[in-house]
Design an enzyme around this catalytic site. Sequence first.
Site, PDB file in Angstrom:
ATOM      1  NE  ARG A 160     -14.954  14.923 -28.787  1.00  0.00           N
ATOM      2  CZ  ARG A 160     -14.789  14.792 -27.461  1.00  0.00           C
ATOM      3  NH1 ARG A 160     -13.595  14.559 -26.952  1.00  0.00           N
ATOM      4  NH2 ARG A 160     -15.821  14.912 -26.666  1.00  0.00           N
TER       5      ARG A 160
ATOM      6  CG  PHE B  39      -9.893  17.489 -23.671  1.00  0.00           C
ATOM      7  CD1 PHE B  39     -10.277  16.971 -24.898  1.00  0.00           C
ATOM      8  CD2 PHE B  39     -10.006  16.685 -22.554  1.00  0.00           C
ATOM      9  CE1 PHE B  39     -10.766  15.681 -25.011  1.00  0.00           C
ATOM     10  CE2 PHE B  39     -10.487  15.390 -22.657  1.00  0.00           C
ATOM     11  CZ  PHE B  39     -10.867  14.887 -23.886  1.00  0.00           C
ATOM     12  CB  THR B  40     -14.697  17.837 -23.113  1.00  0.00           C
ATOM     13  OG1 THR B  40     -13.882  16.666 -22.961  1.00  0.00           O
ATOM     14  CG2 THR B  40     -15.166  17.933 -24.559  1.00  0.00           C
TER      15      THR B  40
ATOM     16  CG  PHE C  12     -19.317  14.570 -24.760  1.00  0.00           C
ATOM     17  CD1 PHE C  12     -18.466  13.474 -24.779  1.00  0.00           C
ATOM     18  CD2 PHE C  12     -18.939  15.683 -24.034  1.00  0.00           C
ATOM     19  CE1 PHE C  12     -17.285  13.485 -24.077  1.00  0.00           C
ATOM     20  CE2 PHE C  12     -17.748  15.711 -23.332  1.00  0.00           C
ATOM     21  CZ  PHE C  12     -16.916  14.604 -23.346  1.00  0.00           C
TER      22      PHE C  12
ATOM     23  CG  ASP D 115      -3.421  17.488 -21.497  1.00  0.00           C
ATOM     24  OD1 ASP D 115      -2.821  16.396 -21.461  1.00  0.00           O
ATOM     25  OD2 ASP D 115      -4.655  17.583 -21.644  1.00  0.00           O
TER      26      ASP D 115
ATOM     27  CE  LYS E 208      -6.682  10.897 -24.631  1.00  0.00           C
ATOM     28  NZ  LYS E 208      -7.305  10.227 -25.776  1.00  0.00           N
TER      29      LYS E 208
ATOM     30  CE1 TYR F 175      -3.989   2.200   0.658  1.00  0.00           C
ATOM     31  CE2 TYR F 175      -2.390   3.452   1.936  1.00  0.00           C
ATOM     32  CZ  TYR F 175      -3.623   3.368   1.312  1.00  0.00           C
ATOM     33  OH  TYR F 175      -4.478   4.439   1.333  1.00  0.00           O
TER      34      TYR F 175
END
Length: 482
Positions: free
Chosen positions: A389, A132-133, A455, A223, A266, A80
């Site tokens: 998009r 970005f959203t 969305f 990002d 990603k 842990y």
Amino acid sequence: MSKVKFYSGEKVPLEMHKVRIVQKLDLVPIDRRLQAIKEAGNNTFLLKNRDIFLDMLTDSGVNAMSDQQLAAMMVADDSYAGSESYTRLEEKIQELFGTEYFLPVHQGRAAENIISKVFVTPGSFVPMNYHFTTSKVHVVINGGTVEEYITEEGLKFNSDNPFKGNMDTVALQKLIDRVGADKIAFVRMETGTNLIGGQPHSLANLREVSGICRKNGIMLVFDSSLLADNLYFIKTREEACKNMSIREITREISDLVDISYFSARKLGCARGGGICTNNREAYMKMRELVTLYEGFLTYGGMSIREVEALTVGLEETMDEDMISQGPQFIEFMVNDLHSKGVPVITPAGGLGAHINAGAFLPHIPQNEYPAGALAAALYLVGGVRGMERGSVSEQREPDGTEVYANMELLRLACPRRVFTMSQLKFVNDRLVWLYENRNLIGGLKFVEEPKVLRFFFGKLEGTSDWHDKLVAKFKADFGDSL
């Protein structure tokens, strides 16, 4: 980077890997696809995997892992606290990015949540090359305002500009002069701008942005979720960087920013994410929220097995053969569609092929969501799940006014090392047929509309019986073919 030419002269990307584990796919009949898309409210997010043939919704968490990643998962240390698996990841982050501090999180939007909660205050501004959203929502719910400063080229559907993701540095400086540096929470730079076709930024542009931030005492947040694609584009498209190694480009990018965060779904082809920085003060502020929202500092909501896979995946990101695969296959799709008259975003970017739904369906107004309609139509005729998009991916103003996207796009993501060439040709074949029958496709209207990130959960229905007409034409042209 391996360069292979075909004697025939045909330009086809060559897979620099072999497939050793396969997963069976099913293409259900079109009548079932019609029923499925209606059950899902014309929202491809709500389709069940059992009804999908090729899943091109996203490249997030669905990239193929390497044999080395899978092997690493078997030696994970499940402690842990104080896990050796975490230590290996931390050391790899320090080696590649040169950052002393690392905070693990369960995925990219968790990093956005923590960064925004710590640094965004009511009335502050967050300039970006493009939003970005989830990044925009996290800024807004904390009282900030997003200012977008993509260059003029970035919003052109077709261009020869290799770096359409660059930030307009003149506009950035004007904002700072107008509101004052103290009102800027941070500047956010997104690598591989997601919502405008996965378009990259140049290293030179990042240097300019970094220079402005440092001159004005403003933090630059990066990002890096789509870093792998952007590294490839910098290496191959930016003349001044062609003799730099991927490691050298990676390190300079990291040195230019104050905080970088990423989704490991990603970057690294695992599941998780992280925040990297050399700023101890910022690290200490964010650290408290990691333990509050994510988990202990040595796992941050990630499975330890994924931590091991990420460590290997980040190292593999330094391999030019690995990072070239996605962009080359996307370029093949885009160039093939473009040659056949299908409107696409050019030049090809990263993440996936992007179809210009506004030009594909010019008869459908934005208030009837052409990108959403095209996503539903492609699923209907091919069992291919793409992602809207466009304006569905925006959200209304507080007074209910609709916000229309700059671009109405259908994104067809290309998860790394997942699809074969014949499968990509199948997708393109169905798109060409759809384009020739585009007048049969109609618009959509909301029947269930969430207030935030609609969305993901919203449901829509056709403004006419166009689904049935499209199915009838498909059957007339394809007979008993699936």
